[in-house]
Design an enzyme around this catalytic site. Structure first.
Site, PDB file in Angstrom:
ATOM      1  NE  ARG A 192     -11.018  -0.239   7.898  1.00  0.00           N
ATOM      2  CZ  ARG A 192     -12.435   0.221   7.318  1.00  0.00           C
ATOM      3  NH1 ARG A 192     -13.363  -0.333   7.711  1.00  0.00           N
ATOM      4  NH2 ARG A 192     -12.441   1.049   6.710  1.00  0.00           N
ATOM      5  NE  ARG A 211      -2.392   8.982  14.803  1.00  0.00           N
ATOM      6  CZ  ARG A 211      -2.491   7.940  14.117  1.00  0.00           C
ATOM      7  NH1 ARG A 211      -1.223   7.362  13.665  1.00  0.00           N
ATOM      8  NH2 ARG A 211      -3.331   7.441  13.426  1.00  0.00           N
TER       9      ARG A 211
END
Ligand SMILES: *Cc1c(COP(=O)(O)O)cnc(C)c1O
Ligand code: SF4
Length: 347
Positions: free
Chosen positions: A96, A114
């Site tokens: 993935r 982030r």
């Protein structure tokens, strides 16, 4: 709460000035917050700005504590960049990948892992970058699942999402497309029929909703969950364990019960990452384990997420919940039950 209630601002709050005007931050903090705003963008969606709950506002309203940087904090706390084979893609596990579809969000969470990258420019992937990603996926048929993240991938227009998903669906090895998004909670009005139509593609589309407090899940948000599940999209949730927001068993119990009642299965409870200027949100792993142990046996197993740590440096996520099993000899164990009583077990 209904849209357009007197408490709900009609537009997002995006500046220190607007927060002062709404009475969400004191005038005295203005200079410090201007400095915060230079490093990390501010945005509170109309749906979230209207909720008078400390567990909600603490996630979005900046504080001067964000100016305190600690030596252990990192610009890329989970090592996304360490495993990026082409721009916009993180490939850490064989089967993935994470696709960074945009850097833009409807809200800028003060604890975001982030936070160094979100909010930059228009943040959308270019056509050349997306073509590079498709070529990489074609060349790596072991990749089975594409995980859209960002930023918030469901902020993209339904037309753009439909175009991207159709091109991914044309790659036979892609069986699953997963979205990690805060949109169904923080901007439920974006879950439109056009968006649902865009998600109706050949690979199975799953949505993992990011939500941290039961007060975020307004009637509008639960209606958005219902639209997604009626469209055949299975829903999971991920929650970040945050000091001052949800770091006690009662608050998390209320959240996980509400999610299960909305047909959303709690998937991960993340220990907070070492993002810069987020020390005031962090707490010891031992506290997280205590909370998880208190919830075990108290709420349905279906309502319990897995407590995980994303190991700094890009080494992956691992369970860090409480242990129930202790080896005491060859084939001999002591097992702790949900009430904390110990029992011998022989295998
Ligand atoms: C979190 C993450 C995933 C997804 O992990 P799951 O355990 O499948 O939810 C995949 N790739 C990267 C790089 C991640 O950080
Ligand atoms: S919505 Fe997600 S990516 Fe955006 S700021 Fe919040 S946690 Fe970060």
């Amino acid at each position: 709460m209904k849209d357009g209630s007197p408490d709900t601002p009609r537009s997002a709050l995006v500046s220190v000035e607007a927060l002062v005007a709404e009475g969400l931050v004191p005038e005295a903090d203005r200079a410090a917050l201007d400095q915060v705003a230079e490093a990390f963008r501010i945005r509170i969606s109309p749906a979230m700005a209207g909720i008078p709950s400390p567990g909600v506002t603490a996630q979005f309203v900046p504080t001067p504590a964000e100016l305190t940087l600690r030596p252990e904090e990192l610009a890329d706390p989970i090592g996304d960049d360490a495993h990026s084979p082409v721009p916009g893609l993180t490939h850490r596990y064989p089967d993935r990948v994470i696709l960074h579809a945009t850097q833009v969000c409807e809200v800028y969470c003060r604890f975001c892992f982030r936070r160094e990258t979100v909010g930059g420019g228009d943040g959308a992937l270019s056509e050349a970058e997306f073509a590079g990603i498709l070529a990489y996926l074609h060349d790596h048929p072991a990749i089975w699942e594409v995980i859209f993240t960002g930023g918030d991938p469901l902020i993209l227009s339904p037309r753009r999402l439909a175009a991207m998903l159709q091109r991914l669906a044309a790659i036979p090895s892609i069986q699953v497309i997963r979205f990690h998004s805060r949109i169904p909670v923080v901007a439920p009005e974006r879950i439109t029929p056009a968006l649902l139509a865009a998600l109706d593609v050949r690979p199975a589309v799953w949505v993992v909703v990011h939500t941290n407090h039961a007060d975020e899940i307004t009637p509008d948000a639960s209606a958005a969950f219902a639209r997604l599940s009626r469209a055949g999209v299975p829903l999971l949730s991920q929650t970040v364990l945050l000091r001052g927001v949800n770091d006690d068993p009662d608050t998390l119990e209320a959240l996980f019960r509400k999610l299960i009642a909305c047909r959303v299965k709690p998937y991960y409870l993340h220990h907070p990452d070492l993002a810069k200027g987020t020390g005031h949100f962090r707490l010891p792993i031992a506290r997280g384990q205590e909370i998880m142990a208190a919830l075990r046996g108290r709420i349905s197993g279906t309502a319990l997420p897995l407590y995980v740590l994303d190991i700094p440096g890009g080494h992956g996520k691992v369970p860090v919940g409480p242990g129930y099993l202790e080896a005491t000899g060859a084939g001999e164990w002591i097992v702790t039950d949900p009430q904390g009583r110990k029992h011998p077990y022989r295998d």
